[in-house]
Design a protein around this motif. Structure first.
Motif, mmCIF file in Angstrom:
data_model
loop_
_atom_site.group_PDB
_atom_site.id
_atom_site.type_symbol
_atom_site.label_atom_id
_atom_site.label_comp_id
_atom_site.label_asym_id
_atom_site.label_seq_id
_atom_site.Cartn_x
_atom_site.Cartn_y
_atom_site.Cartn_z
ATOM 1 N N GLY A 128 0.784 -1.229 0.000
ATOM 2 C CA GLY A 128 0.000 0.000 0.000
ATOM 3 C C GLY A 128 0.815 1.278 0.000
ATOM 4 N N GLY A 129 2.144 1.162 -0.038
ATOM 5 C CA GLY A 129 2.967 2.355 -0.167
ATOM 6 C C GLY A 129 3.790 2.730 1.044
ATOM 7 N N GLU A 130 3.696 1.964 2.141
ATOM 8 C CA GLU A 130 4.545 2.250 3.295
ATOM 9 C C GLU A 130 5.998 1.896 2.961
ATOM 10 O OE1 GLU A 130 3.513 3.832 5.797
ATOM 11 O OE2 GLU A 130 1.347 3.529 5.837
ATOM 12 N N GLY A 131 6.923 2.435 3.764
ATOM 13 C CA GLY A 131 8.335 2.229 3.460
ATOM 14 C C GLY A 131 9.121 1.656 4.619
ATOM 15 N N THR A 132 10.340 2.169 4.784
ATOM 16 C CA THR A 132 11.274 1.552 5.728
ATOM 17 C C THR A 132 10.830 1.682 7.181
ATOM 18 O OG1 THR A 132 12.588 3.587 5.730
ATOM 19 C CG2 THR A 132 13.257 1.848 4.211
ATOM 20 N N LEU A 133 10.067 2.710 7.526
ATOM 21 C CA LEU A 133 9.612 2.834 8.909
ATOM 22 C C LEU A 133 8.741 1.644 9.296
ATOM 23 C CD1 LEU A 133 9.632 4.555 11.465
ATOM 24 C CD2 LEU A 133 7.624 5.766 10.580
ATOM 25 N N LEU A 134 7.899 1.185 8.385
ATOM 26 C CA LEU A 134 7.088 -0.005 8.651
ATOM 27 C C LEU A 134 7.981 -1.224 8.857
ATOM 28 C CD1 LEU A 134 4.383 -1.519 8.807
ATOM 29 C CD2 LEU A 134 4.457 -1.730 6.305
ATOM 30 N N VAL A 135 9.049 -1.336 8.079
ATOM 31 C CA VAL A 135 9.963 -2.470 8.226
ATOM 32 C C VAL A 135 10.632 -2.437 9.596
ATOM 33 C CG1 VAL A 135 12.018 -3.603 7.298
ATOM 34 C CG2 VAL A 135 10.326 -2.600 5.741
ATOM 35 N N ARG A 136 11.073 -1.245 10.042
ATOM 36 C CA ARG A 136 11.683 -1.143 11.372
ATOM 37 C C ARG A 136 10.678 -1.532 12.456
ATOM 38 N NH1 ARG A 136 15.227 0.113 8.105
ATOM 39 N NH2 ARG A 136 15.125 -2.164 8.067
ATOM 40 N N TRP A 137 9.430 -1.072 12.316
ATOM 41 C CA TRP A 137 8.378 -1.436 13.281
ATOM 42 C C TRP A 137 8.173 -2.949 13.291
ATOM 43 C CZ3 TRP A 137 3.639 -3.817 12.384
ATOM 44 C CH2 TRP A 137 2.742 -3.822 13.466
ATOM 45 N N TYR A 138 8.110 -3.547 12.107
ATOM 46 C CA TYR A 138 7.951 -5.002 12.009
ATOM 47 C C TYR A 138 9.101 -5.722 12.699
ATOM 48 C CZ TYR A 138 8.439 -9.617 9.837
ATOM 49 O OH TYR A 138 8.618 -10.964 9.626
ATOM 50 N N GLU A 139 10.322 -5.271 12.450
ATOM 51 C CA GLU A 139 11.485 -5.952 13.024
ATOM 52 C C GLU A 139 11.436 -5.940 14.546
ATOM 53 O OE1 GLU A 139 14.676 -5.044 9.403
ATOM 54 O OE2 GLU A 139 14.501 -3.668 11.099
ATOM 55 N N VAL A 140 11.116 -4.787 15.125
ATOM 56 C CA VAL A 140 11.056 -4.688 16.585
ATOM 57 C C VAL A 140 9.949 -5.584 17.136
ATOM 58 C CG1 VAL A 140 10.516 -3.131 18.498
ATOM 59 C CG2 VAL A 140 12.088 -2.396 16.698
ATOM 60 N N HIS A 141 8.783 -5.552 16.518
ATOM 61 C CA HIS A 141 7.666 -6.343 17.035
ATOM 62 C C HIS A 141 7.855 -7.835 16.767
ATOM 63 C CE1 HIS A 141 4.750 -3.367 18.612
ATOM 64 N NE2 HIS A 141 5.541 -2.556 17.926
ATOM 65 N N LEU A 142 8.529 -8.181 15.675
ATOM 66 C CA LEU A 142 8.823 -9.595 15.444
ATOM 67 C C LEU A 142 9.776 -10.120 16.512
ATOM 68 C CD1 LEU A 142 8.454 -12.079 13.590
ATOM 69 C CD2 LEU A 142 10.561 -11.368 12.440
ATOM 70 N N LEU A 143 10.810 -9.350 16.828
ATOM 71 C CA LEU A 143 11.715 -9.764 17.904
ATOM 72 C C LEU A 143 10.938 -9.975 19.202
ATOM 73 C CD1 LEU A 143 14.713 -7.379 17.142
ATOM 74 C CD2 LEU A 143 14.759 -9.880 16.986
ATOM 75 N N GLY A 144 9.975 -9.104 19.467
ATOM 76 C CA GLY A 144 9.153 -9.273 20.656
ATOM 77 C C GLY A 144 8.286 -10.515 20.595
ATOM 78 N N ALA A 145 7.688 -10.770 19.435
ATOM 79 C CA ALA A 145 6.806 -11.931 19.287
ATOM 80 C C ALA A 145 7.560 -13.244 19.432
ATOM 81 C CB ALA A 145 6.107 -11.881 17.924
ATOM 82 N N LEU A 146 8.854 -13.234 19.099
ATOM 83 C CA LEU A 146 9.656 -14.458 19.148
ATOM 84 C C LEU A 146 10.503 -14.558 20.418
ATOM 85 C CD1 LEU A 146 10.857 -14.592 15.426
ATOM 86 C CD2 LEU A 146 8.868 -15.699 16.461
ATOM 87 N N GLY A 147 10.402 -13.561 21.288
ATOM 88 C CA GLY A 147 11.145 -13.605 22.541
ATOM 89 C C GLY A 147 12.578 -13.133 22.448
ATOM 90 N N PHE A 148 12.920 -12.369 21.405
ATOM 91 C CA PHE A 148 14.295 -11.919 21.200
ATOM 92 C C PHE A 148 14.471 -10.409 21.333
ATOM 93 C CE2 PHE A 148 14.311 -15.794 18.324
ATOM 94 C CZ PHE A 148 15.052 -16.577 19.197
ATOM 95 N N LEU A 149 13.452 -9.685 21.770
ATOM 96 C CA LEU A 149 13.569 -8.231 21.828
ATOM 97 C C LEU A 149 14.634 -7.829 22.847
ATOM 98 C CD1 LEU A 149 12.410 -5.518 20.812
ATOM 99 C CD2 LEU A 149 10.903 -5.552 22.812
#
Length: 254
Positions: A128-149
Protein backbone atom coordinates in the motif's frame (compact mmCIF):
# COMPACT_ATOMS: atom_id res chain seq x y z
CA UNK A 1 -8.46 -41.75 15.93
CA UNK A 2 -5.37 -40.21 14.35
CA UNK A 3 -5.08 -36.79 12.79
CA UNK A 4 -7.04 -36.29 9.55
CA UNK A 5 -4.98 -36.87 6.43
CA UNK A 6 -6.06 -33.55 4.85
CA UNK A 7 -5.95 -30.24 6.68
CA UNK A 8 -6.37 -26.59 5.72
CA UNK A 9 -4.02 -23.73 6.57
CA UNK A 10 -3.68 -20.04 5.85
CA UNK A 11 -0.07 -19.57 4.79
CA UNK A 12 2.46 -17.03 3.59
CA UNK A 13 5.13 -18.52 1.34
CA UNK A 14 8.51 -17.52 2.77
CA UNK A 15 10.75 -19.17 0.19
CA UNK A 16 11.00 -22.19 -2.07
CA UNK A 17 13.50 -24.42 -3.78
CA UNK A 18 13.33 -26.70 -6.79
CA UNK A 19 13.40 -30.47 -6.35
CA UNK A 20 13.25 -33.14 -9.00
CA UNK A 21 12.19 -32.31 -12.53
CA UNK A 22 8.98 -30.41 -11.83
CA UNK A 23 8.45 -30.09 -8.07
CA UNK A 24 9.23 -27.50 -5.42
CA UNK A 25 9.62 -27.51 -1.68
CA UNK A 26 7.86 -24.48 -0.24
CA UNK A 27 8.56 -23.01 3.17
CA UNK A 28 5.28 -21.78 4.59
CA UNK A 29 4.51 -19.73 7.65
CA UNK A 30 1.00 -20.74 8.61
CA UNK A 31 -1.46 -19.19 10.99
CA UNK A 32 -2.39 -22.55 12.44
CA UNK A 33 0.93 -24.41 12.71
CA UNK A 34 3.77 -21.94 12.31
CA UNK A 35 6.57 -22.86 9.91
CA UNK A 36 5.89 -25.84 7.67
CA UNK A 37 7.84 -27.23 4.72
CA UNK A 38 5.60 -28.85 2.10
CA UNK A 39 6.12 -30.40 -1.31
CA UNK A 40 4.30 -29.02 -4.33
CA UNK A 41 4.33 -31.81 -6.89
CA UNK A 42 4.39 -30.79 -10.54
CA UNK A 43 4.19 -27.10 -9.71
CA UNK A 44 6.84 -26.16 -12.29
CA UNK A 45 4.88 -27.68 -15.16
CA UNK A 46 3.17 -25.10 -17.41
CA UNK A 47 -0.16 -26.86 -16.84
CA UNK A 48 0.05 -26.80 -13.03
CA UNK A 49 -2.85 -25.14 -11.25
CA UNK A 50 -0.73 -24.50 -8.16
CA UNK A 51 2.07 -22.32 -9.53
CA UNK A 52 0.50 -18.87 -9.24
CA UNK A 53 -0.71 -19.60 -5.72
CA UNK A 54 2.66 -20.65 -4.27
CA UNK A 55 5.01 -17.84 -5.27
CA UNK A 56 7.24 -16.45 -2.49
CA UNK A 57 5.37 -13.83 -0.42
CA UNK A 58 1.99 -15.07 -1.64
CA UNK A 59 -0.73 -15.33 1.02
CA UNK A 60 -2.81 -18.40 0.23
CA UNK A 61 -5.37 -20.81 1.61
CA UNK A 62 -3.93 -24.30 1.22
CA UNK A 63 -5.14 -27.85 1.60
CA UNK A 64 -2.25 -30.06 2.68
CA UNK A 65 -2.06 -33.84 2.72
CA UNK A 66 0.06 -35.51 5.36
CA UNK A 67 3.02 -37.34 3.87
CA UNK A 68 5.63 -39.71 5.22
CA UNK A 69 8.53 -37.25 4.88
CA UNK A 70 6.90 -33.97 3.87
CA UNK A 71 3.29 -32.90 3.68
CA UNK A 72 2.05 -32.29 0.14
CA UNK A 73 0.13 -29.32 -1.24
CA UNK A 74 -3.14 -30.72 -2.56
CA UNK A 75 -5.04 -27.49 -3.33
CA UNK A 76 -4.14 -23.79 -3.25
CA UNK A 77 -6.07 -20.55 -3.49
CA UNK A 78 -4.18 -17.25 -3.53
CA UNK A 79 -5.74 -14.62 -1.26
CA UNK A 80 -3.13 -11.86 -1.74
CA UNK A 81 -0.39 -11.92 -4.39
CA UNK A 82 1.05 -8.42 -3.74
CA UNK A 83 1.75 -7.49 -7.38
CA UNK A 84 3.27 -4.12 -6.51
CA UNK A 85 5.98 -5.79 -4.42
CA UNK A 86 6.95 -7.99 -7.34
CA UNK A 87 7.36 -5.05 -9.71
CA UNK A 88 9.40 -2.81 -7.37
CA UNK A 89 12.86 -4.12 -6.48
CA UNK A 90 13.42 -2.00 -3.33
CA UNK A 91 9.99 -2.98 -1.98
CA UNK A 92 10.65 -6.61 -2.89
CA UNK A 93 13.96 -6.52 -1.02
CA UNK A 94 12.22 -5.16 2.10
CA UNK A 95 9.53 -7.82 1.89
CA UNK A 96 11.98 -10.67 1.33
CA UNK A 97 14.07 -9.50 4.30
CA UNK A 98 10.95 -9.55 6.49
CA UNK A 99 10.23 -13.12 5.37
CA UNK A 100 13.86 -14.20 5.74
CA UNK A 101 14.24 -13.17 9.38
CA UNK A 102 10.97 -14.86 10.32
CA UNK A 103 12.04 -18.07 8.61
CA UNK A 104 15.49 -17.97 10.17
CA UNK A 105 14.33 -17.39 13.74
CA UNK A 106 11.54 -19.95 13.94
CA UNK A 107 11.47 -23.72 14.33
CA UNK A 108 9.00 -25.91 12.48
CA UNK A 109 5.54 -26.69 13.82
CA UNK A 110 5.42 -23.92 16.44
CA UNK A 111 2.32 -21.82 15.89
CA UNK A 112 2.74 -18.08 16.45
CA UNK A 113 -0.36 -16.20 15.25
CA UNK A 114 1.14 -12.88 16.31
CA UNK A 115 4.15 -13.38 14.03
CA UNK A 116 1.89 -14.50 11.16
CA UNK A 117 -0.28 -11.39 11.42
CA UNK A 118 2.78 -9.14 11.76
CA UNK A 119 4.21 -10.39 8.48
CA UNK A 120 0.87 -10.25 6.68
CA UNK A 121 0.19 -6.73 7.92
CA UNK A 122 3.66 -5.61 6.86
CA UNK A 123 3.31 -7.07 3.37
CA UNK A 124 -0.05 -5.34 3.03
CA UNK A 125 1.49 -2.06 4.20
CA UNK A 126 4.41 -2.28 1.78
CA UNK A 127 1.98 -3.09 -1.01
CA UNK A 128 0.00 0.00 0.00
CA UNK A 129 2.97 2.36 -0.17
CA UNK A 130 4.55 2.25 3.29
CA UNK A 131 8.34 2.23 3.46
CA UNK A 132 11.27 1.55 5.73
CA UNK A 133 9.61 2.83 8.91
CA UNK A 134 7.09 0.00 8.65
CA UNK A 135 9.96 -2.47 8.23
CA UNK A 136 11.68 -1.14 11.37
CA UNK A 137 8.38 -1.44 13.28
CA UNK A 138 7.95 -5.00 12.01
CA UNK A 139 11.48 -5.95 13.02
CA UNK A 140 11.06 -4.69 16.59
CA UNK A 141 7.67 -6.34 17.04
CA UNK A 142 8.82 -9.60 15.44
CA UNK A 143 11.72 -9.76 17.90
CA UNK A 144 9.15 -9.27 20.66
CA UNK A 145 6.81 -11.93 19.29
CA UNK A 146 9.66 -14.46 19.15
CA UNK A 147 11.14 -13.60 22.54
CA UNK A 148 14.30 -11.92 21.20
CA UNK A 149 13.57 -8.23 21.83
CA UNK A 150 16.64 -6.57 23.41
CA UNK A 151 16.27 -4.95 26.81
CA UNK A 152 15.64 -1.25 26.14
CA UNK A 153 14.20 0.04 29.40
CA UNK A 154 16.80 -0.92 32.03
CA UNK A 155 20.39 -2.12 32.09
CA UNK A 156 20.46 -5.63 30.64
CA UNK A 157 23.21 -6.67 33.08
CA UNK A 158 22.44 -5.06 36.45
CA UNK A 159 18.83 -3.94 36.00
CA UNK A 160 19.55 -0.31 36.90
CA UNK A 161 17.48 2.48 35.39
CA UNK A 162 19.00 4.06 32.30
CA UNK A 163 19.80 7.76 32.53
CA UNK A 164 18.75 9.92 29.54
CA UNK A 165 22.09 9.78 27.74
CA UNK A 166 24.04 7.65 25.26
CA UNK A 167 24.71 4.06 26.32
CA UNK A 168 26.22 0.82 25.05
CA UNK A 169 24.27 -1.86 23.19
CA UNK A 170 25.65 -5.29 24.13
CA UNK A 171 24.00 -8.22 22.41
CA UNK A 172 25.78 -10.79 24.57
CA UNK A 173 24.09 -9.20 27.60
CA UNK A 174 20.70 -8.95 25.92
CA UNK A 175 20.40 -5.24 25.20
CA UNK A 176 21.37 -1.80 26.48
CA UNK A 177 23.83 -1.64 29.37
CA UNK A 178 24.56 1.24 31.73
CA UNK A 179 27.95 3.03 31.74
CA UNK A 180 29.18 1.11 34.79
CA UNK A 181 28.46 -2.29 33.21
CA UNK A 182 29.80 -1.11 29.86
CA UNK A 183 33.19 -0.45 31.46
CA UNK A 184 33.48 -4.06 32.59
CA UNK A 185 34.31 -5.14 29.08
CA UNK A 186 32.72 -7.17 26.33
CA UNK A 187 32.01 -6.11 22.75
CA UNK A 188 29.28 -3.54 22.37
CA UNK A 189 27.93 -0.90 20.01
CA UNK A 190 27.24 2.72 20.91
CA UNK A 191 23.58 3.67 21.05
CA UNK A 192 22.56 7.31 21.14
CA UNK A 193 19.74 8.62 23.28
CA UNK A 194 17.80 9.43 20.09
CA UNK A 195 18.11 5.86 18.76
CA UNK A 196 17.10 4.43 22.13
CA UNK A 197 14.00 6.63 22.20
CA UNK A 198 13.04 5.51 18.68
CA UNK A 199 13.44 1.82 19.52
CA UNK A 200 11.35 2.25 22.66
CA UNK A 201 8.64 4.06 20.72
CA UNK A 202 8.59 1.34 18.07
CA UNK A 203 8.32 -1.35 20.75
CA UNK A 204 5.52 0.34 22.68
CA UNK A 205 3.21 1.43 19.89
CA UNK A 206 1.11 0.10 17.06
CA UNK A 207 2.03 1.30 13.59
CA UNK A 208 -0.61 4.07 13.30
CA UNK A 209 1.11 5.81 16.22
CA UNK A 210 4.54 5.17 14.68
CA UNK A 211 3.73 6.39 11.17
CA UNK A 212 4.11 10.15 11.93
CA UNK A 213 7.73 9.66 13.09
CA UNK A 214 10.42 11.31 10.99
CA UNK A 215 13.67 9.58 11.90
CA UNK A 216 16.08 11.77 9.98
CA UNK A 217 19.75 11.11 10.71
CA UNK A 218 19.02 8.51 13.40
CA UNK A 219 17.41 6.15 10.85
CA UNK A 220 20.73 4.59 9.85
CA UNK A 221 21.72 3.99 13.46
CA UNK A 222 18.41 2.29 14.25
CA UNK A 223 18.71 0.11 11.15
CA UNK A 224 22.29 -0.84 12.06
CA UNK A 225 21.36 -1.81 15.63
CA UNK A 226 18.48 -3.98 14.44
CA UNK A 227 20.58 -5.56 11.72
CA UNK A 228 23.25 -6.45 14.26
CA UNK A 229 20.56 -7.93 16.50
CA UNK A 230 19.34 -10.19 13.71
CA UNK A 231 22.91 -11.11 12.78
CA UNK A 232 23.55 -12.13 16.39
CA UNK A 233 20.53 -14.43 16.54
CA UNK A 234 20.78 -15.78 12.98
CA UNK A 235 24.57 -16.12 13.17
CA UNK A 236 24.76 -14.69 9.64
CA UNK A 237 23.82 -11.59 7.66
CA UNK A 238 20.29 -11.04 6.40
CA UNK A 239 20.91 -11.80 2.73
CA UNK A 240 17.84 -9.99 1.42
CA UNK A 241 18.92 -6.81 3.22
CA UNK A 242 22.28 -6.95 1.44
CA UNK A 243 20.41 -7.40 -1.85
CA UNK A 244 18.37 -4.31 -0.99
CA UNK A 245 21.53 -2.31 -0.37
CA UNK A 246 22.82 -3.17 -3.83
CA UNK A 247 19.49 -2.22 -5.39
CA UNK A 248 19.44 1.10 -3.55
CA UNK A 249 23.05 1.93 -4.41
CA UNK A 250 22.71 1.10 -8.09
CA UNK A 251 25.45 -1.53 -7.88
CA UNK A 252 25.18 -4.50 -10.25
CA UNK A 253 23.28 -7.42 -8.78
CA UNK A 254 25.08 -10.75 -8.29
Amino acid sequence: MGSPRLYQVHAIVLKDREVGEADRLVCLFTLERGKVWARANGVRKPTSRLGGHLQPLCHSRLLLARGRDRDVVSQAEALHTFPRLRSDLPLLAHAMACAEVLEGLTAEEQANPRAFHLLLRTLEGLEGGEGTLLVRWYEVHLLGALGFLPQLFACAECGASLAPRSHAFRLSAGGVVCPACAQRGGPSLPISLEALKVLRWLARHDFPQVRPLRLGAVAQEVERLLRETFRWHLERDVRSARFGERVGSGLPLP
